[in-house]
Design a protein around this motif. Sequence first.
Motif: not given
Length: 197
Positions: A148-168
Amino acid sequence: MKQDIERVLITRQEIDQRLDELAKQIYDDIIADSPSCPDNGTPIIPDITLVPILTGSIIFVADLIRRLPLKMQIRVMSVTSYPGTATSTKGASVEAALTRLPERLDGHHVLIIDDILDSGNTLKLVKEIIAKKNPATLRSCMLLRKQRPEALAEACEYIAFDIPDEFVIGYGLDYDDYYRNLPEICTLKPEVYENDL
């Protein structure tokens, strides 16, 4: 509990493999940032300070730190953004009673660890608080990032997984404080939470 699961998004095997890769990446970056010993040129590996965000990150943190052969301190923070049965963020706020940050972090190499990046509010708040404590370096590591745009806009050095915009749920993530102990990352059947929307 398993009857409430709609589907598994990420299996335990996929999590294990990705954490191996992520730990190596973190370790390699820390080594690359380290000064060398003037006598023999070997890196002087710094201590790191981990700042896990309670409570969703606890399983992720436990599995990740056992893969990091580094001297470390753990200084937890408690930040609420999904109270009770909420399935979307309600804004981030620090719970001071459960937060264990020192007054200063001068010279510390800090790694923020959290379960999920969705609105970016929690990460932004925690970064602001820690940056004022003067760390030598400040990085962040997320188990999940929603597309989602807000998440993608926030800088973060390490991401384990990208997921769809769903409640998990699962692997530390909850719904109304349940399901954290599931070994996989899953979605819930809508009938489990639709009355709370």
